[in-house]
Design an enzyme around this catalytic site. Structure first.
Site, PDB file in Angstrom:
ATOM      1  N   LYS A  24      41.629  46.484  73.013  1.00  0.00           N
ATOM      2  CA  LYS A  24      41.587  48.225  72.741  1.00  0.00           C
ATOM      3  C   LYS A  24      40.830  49.314  73.477  1.00  0.00           C
ATOM      4  O   LYS A  24      40.992  50.477  74.009  1.00  0.00           O
ATOM      5  CB  LYS A  24      40.538  48.280  71.215  1.00  0.00           C
ATOM      6  CG  LYS A  24      41.653  49.164  70.024  1.00  0.00           C
ATOM      7  CD  LYS A  24      40.659  48.870  68.973  1.00  0.00           C
ATOM      8  CE  LYS A  24      41.723  48.704  67.526  1.00  0.00           C
ATOM      9  NZ  LYS A  24      40.875  48.408  66.721  1.00  0.00           N
TER      10      LYS A  24
ATOM     11  N   CYS B 223      44.329  53.182  52.789  1.00  0.00           N
ATOM     12  CA  CYS B 223      42.899  53.376  51.760  1.00  0.00           C
ATOM     13  C   CYS B 223      42.932  53.253  50.380  1.00  0.00           C
ATOM     14  O   CYS B 223      42.889  52.765  49.818  1.00  0.00           O
ATOM     15  CB  CYS B 223      42.838  54.650  52.529  1.00  0.00           C
ATOM     16  SG  CYS B 223      42.496  55.049  54.707  1.00  0.00           S
TER      17      CYS B 223
ATOM     18  N   LYS C  81      53.719  56.494  55.783  1.00  0.00           N
ATOM     19  CA  LYS C  81      53.532  58.497  55.782  1.00  0.00           C
ATOM     20  C   LYS C  81      54.681  58.422  56.302  1.00  0.00           C
ATOM     21  O   LYS C  81      54.418  57.912  57.820  1.00  0.00           O
ATOM     22  CB  LYS C  81      52.952  58.592  54.884  1.00  0.00           C
ATOM     23  CG  LYS C  81      51.477  58.544  55.357  1.00  0.00           C
ATOM     24  CD  LYS C  81      50.397  59.509  55.275  1.00  0.00           C
ATOM     25  CE  LYS C  81      49.054  59.837  56.432  1.00  0.00           C
ATOM     26  NZ  LYS C  81      48.513  60.882  55.798  1.00  0.00           N
TER      27      LYS C  81
HETATM   28  C1  UDX Z   1      44.032  58.700  52.040  1.00  0.00           C
HETATM   29  C2  UDX Z   1      43.483  60.356  52.227  1.00  0.00           C
HETATM   30  O1  UDX Z   1      43.906  61.645  51.619  1.00  0.00           O
HETATM   31  C3  UDX Z   1      42.418  60.638  52.595  1.00  0.00           C
HETATM   32  O2  UDX Z   1      41.911  61.424  52.741  1.00  0.00           O
HETATM   33  C4  UDX Z   1      41.100  59.287  52.738  1.00  0.00           C
HETATM   34  O3  UDX Z   1      40.157  59.627  53.541  1.00  0.00           O
HETATM   35  C5  UDX Z   1      42.085  57.928  53.383  1.00  0.00           C
HETATM   36  O4  UDX Z   1      42.797  58.424  52.359  1.00  0.00           O
HETATM   37  P1  UDX Z   1      46.204  58.866  53.913  1.00  0.00           P
HETATM   38  O5  UDX Z   1      45.649  57.203  53.351  1.00  0.00           O
HETATM   39  O6  UDX Z   1      45.851  58.983  55.632  1.00  0.00           O
HETATM   40  O7  UDX Z   1      45.156  59.554  53.351  1.00  0.00           O
HETATM   41  O8  UDX Z   1      47.256  59.804  53.771  1.00  0.00           O
HETATM   42  P2  UDX Z   1      47.968  60.505  52.733  1.00  0.00           P
HETATM   43  O9  UDX Z   1      48.270  61.529  52.969  1.00  0.00           O
HETATM   44  O10 UDX Z   1      46.529  60.431  51.302  1.00  0.00           O
HETATM   45  O11 UDX Z   1      49.433  60.374  51.187  1.00  0.00           O
HETATM   46  C6  UDX Z   1      48.722  58.735  50.851  1.00  0.00           C
HETATM   47  C7  UDX Z   1      49.979  57.763  50.362  1.00  0.00           C
HETATM   48  O12 UDX Z   1      50.753  58.816  49.012  1.00  0.00           O
HETATM   49  C8  UDX Z   1      50.951  57.724  50.997  1.00  0.00           C
HETATM   50  O13 UDX Z   1      51.909  56.501  51.044  1.00  0.00           O
HETATM   51  C9  UDX Z   1      51.915  59.070  50.461  1.00  0.00           C
HETATM   52  O14 UDX Z   1      53.390  59.091  50.786  1.00  0.00           O
HETATM   53  C10 UDX Z   1      52.389  59.135  49.033  1.00  0.00           C
HETATM   54  N1  UDX Z   1      52.251  59.966  48.018  1.00  0.00           N
HETATM   55  C11 UDX Z   1      50.951  61.128  48.836  1.00  0.00           C
HETATM   56  C12 UDX Z   1      52.748  60.239  47.561  1.00  0.00           C
HETATM   57  O15 UDX Z   1      53.642  59.454  47.241  1.00  0.00           O
HETATM   58  N2  UDX Z   1      53.468  61.340  46.959  1.00  0.00           N
HETATM   59  C13 UDX Z   1      52.650  62.663  47.223  1.00  0.00           C
HETATM   60  O16 UDX Z   1      52.235  63.718  46.293  1.00  0.00           O
HETATM   61  C14 UDX Z   1      51.683  62.619  47.983  1.00  0.00           C
END
Ligand code: UDX
Length: 442
Positions: free
Chosen positions: A35, A267, A330
């Site tokens: 890395k 997360c 996502k």
């Molecule tokens: C998340 C938090 O948003 C962020 O603040 C934290 O620091 C880390 O965890 P992330 O894991 O990058 O961030 O993704 P996020 O955009 O929050 O989406 C999480 C999951 O929820 C994805 O699988 C997404 O598809 C899902 N999701 C999100 C839904 O199913 N419906 C929604 O309306 C929004």
């Protein structure tokens, strides 16, 4: 300022580049030499829009460099960020603290002059106080090595934006012995604070809890709408219209009410589990029992899509060909950790379906974690002769699909919209059997 960032994953690498952009001199530290070698060449080992440009800019300017040598970082920097991972312990709900602990055990004994250590990793409440004590025991400079907790809220796919323009900054300090931590952090983030970004200074425990509570709330919001989706499906309601309607209430808000395959990633899933585990240790497990339900609603979505698929292809998945569009958890990410898309693909495969997966960015990562699945080199190859198409991650490339893009390719015009991201009426009008989640009930 001279800054080190321990851990060069999505969080650490972005933070390191972000700190260089804010004008600091930065060294990124990781135990993985491969890395470090790639980052030193200005190459980002994962997909994060905007990060390669930022990284290259500052590697070239000499403001950002990378090393595996903690002693180099300790000698160089006055502020040390901890951005290593806290994954779920295998077979348990708790967070694995070994990487965070290792940073402290390595770094603290090297601190021979005053230093500020700032934790960014998501940790169980109580960790910071424990680490502060340990730093005190290990650091030659003693109490002049001080710890603060500065949780990170960045979203993958928007990591650069979230780092450079956060909606708030949170700092936990040891209230009994606050020292210079707040002063140092104000200097680190001076550019961001000059824009009137809210800055909340709390005690260590609150700062740790802010992060897990935020993620628990977001997970709860998603599972709430997915639970309503289950009710919509059996009652003929449409969860997407419902979400629009309740989302106009400013107290509720439309964001994170996207019903579909649910949440995954590195997360949300592990953070709610670690939060429950920690509450149990603290004797208040009942307070967070509802998160168990949040987790089950979420996991049920995946089973539900597999059942829908079975129904659509006539009762048995065995021998059917299914295109799964999406592998990342996502869009705008190549991360497949706890990915609902990949989970669904794996379940269909186990049920005997011939699954073809395509994702614009996550193919290599998906292949590495699920090598037995079949991957198509592009969208057309994935949907060719498919008896069913499942949209599992809402990449732009999939959202923008129109029925005529696929009409001549598929064996049967059936689509499950696992992210409610297609223009449903257009697909129905073109003669497709369209199934959304929580809408247009079968
Ligand atoms: C998340 C938090 O948003 C962020 O603040 C934290 O620091 C880390 O965890 P992330 O894991 O990058 O961030 O993704 P996020 O955009 O929050 O989406 C999480 C999951 O929820 C994805 O699988 C997404 O598809 C899902 N999701 C999100 C839904 O199913 N419906 C929604 O309306 C929004």
């Amino acid at each position: 300022m001279r800054i080190s960032v321990f851990g060069t994953g999505y969080l650490g690498a972005t933070h390191a580049a972000g700190m260089a952009e804010l004008g600091h001199e930065v060294v990124g530290v990781d135990i993985d030499p491969v890395k470090i070698e790639r980052l030193s060449r200005g190459e980002v080992p994962f997909y994060e829009p905007g990060l390669p440009e930022l990284l290259r800019k500052h590697v070239e300017s000499g403001r950002l460099r990378f090393t595996t040598d903690a002693a180099d970082a300790a000698a160089f920097a006055d502020v040390h960020f901890i951005g290593v991972g806290t994954p779920q312990v295998k077979g348990e709900n708790a967070a694995d603290m070994r990487f965070v602990n290792a940073v402290i055990e390595t770094l603290a004994p090297l601190l021979t002059r005053p230093a500020t250590i700032l934790g960014k990793s998501t940790v169980p409440v109580g960790t910071a106080a424990r680490l502060a004590h340990r730093i005190n025991e290990l650091a030659p400079v003693g109490e002049a090595a001080q710890l603060g907790w500065n949780p990170e809220f960045l979203r993958e796919g928007f990591a650069v934006e979230d780092t450079l323009r956060p909606d708030r900054l949170v700092l936990g300090v040891d209230r009994a012995n606050p020292g210079h931590v707040e002063h140092v952090v104000r200097e680190v983030y001076a550019t961001i604070l000059a824009r009137d970004t809210p800055f909340i200074v709390t005690d260590l425990a609150t700062a740790e809890l802010v992060k897990v509570s935020a993620n628990a709330f977001l997970a709860t919001k998603i599972s709430f709408i997915n639970a309503i989706a289950e009710v919509c499906e059996v009652s003929g309601g449409d969860v997407a219209e419902l979400a629009d309607a309740i989302g106009y209430d400013a107290r509720i808000g439309r964001k994170f009410l996207g019903a579909g395959l649910g949440f995954g990633g590195g997360c949300l899933p592990k953070d709610i589990r670690a939060f429950m585990a920690r509450a149990g240790e603290l004797g208040v497990d009942q307070a967070l029992t509802f998160l168990r339900e949040v987790d089950s609603v979420n996991l049920r979505r995946r089973e539900h899509v597999v059942e829908m698929a079975r129904r659509e292809v006539g009762g048995s998945l065995n021998g059917t060909r299914i295109a799964v569009l999406g592998a990342a958890f996502k869009p705008n990410s190549d991360d497949v950790r706890d990915s609902p898309a990949l989970d669904v693909a794996g379940k269909l495969h186990l049920a005997g379906a011939d699954v073809r997966i395509y994702d614009p960015q996550a193919m290599d990562n998906a292949r590495a974690v699920s090598p037995t699945l079949t991957y198509a080199h592009d969208l057309r190859a994935a949907v060719s002769d498919a008896d069913l198409v499942i949209v599992a991650t809402e990449w732009r490339e999939f959202r923008d699909l129109i029925p005529s893009d696929l009409d001549g390719l598929v064996a049967a015009r059936r689509v499950i919209d696992g992210r409610n991201c297609l223009d449903a009426p257009a697909w129905v009008a073109a003669g497709w059997t369209y199934r959304g989640l929580g809408r247009y009930a079968a």
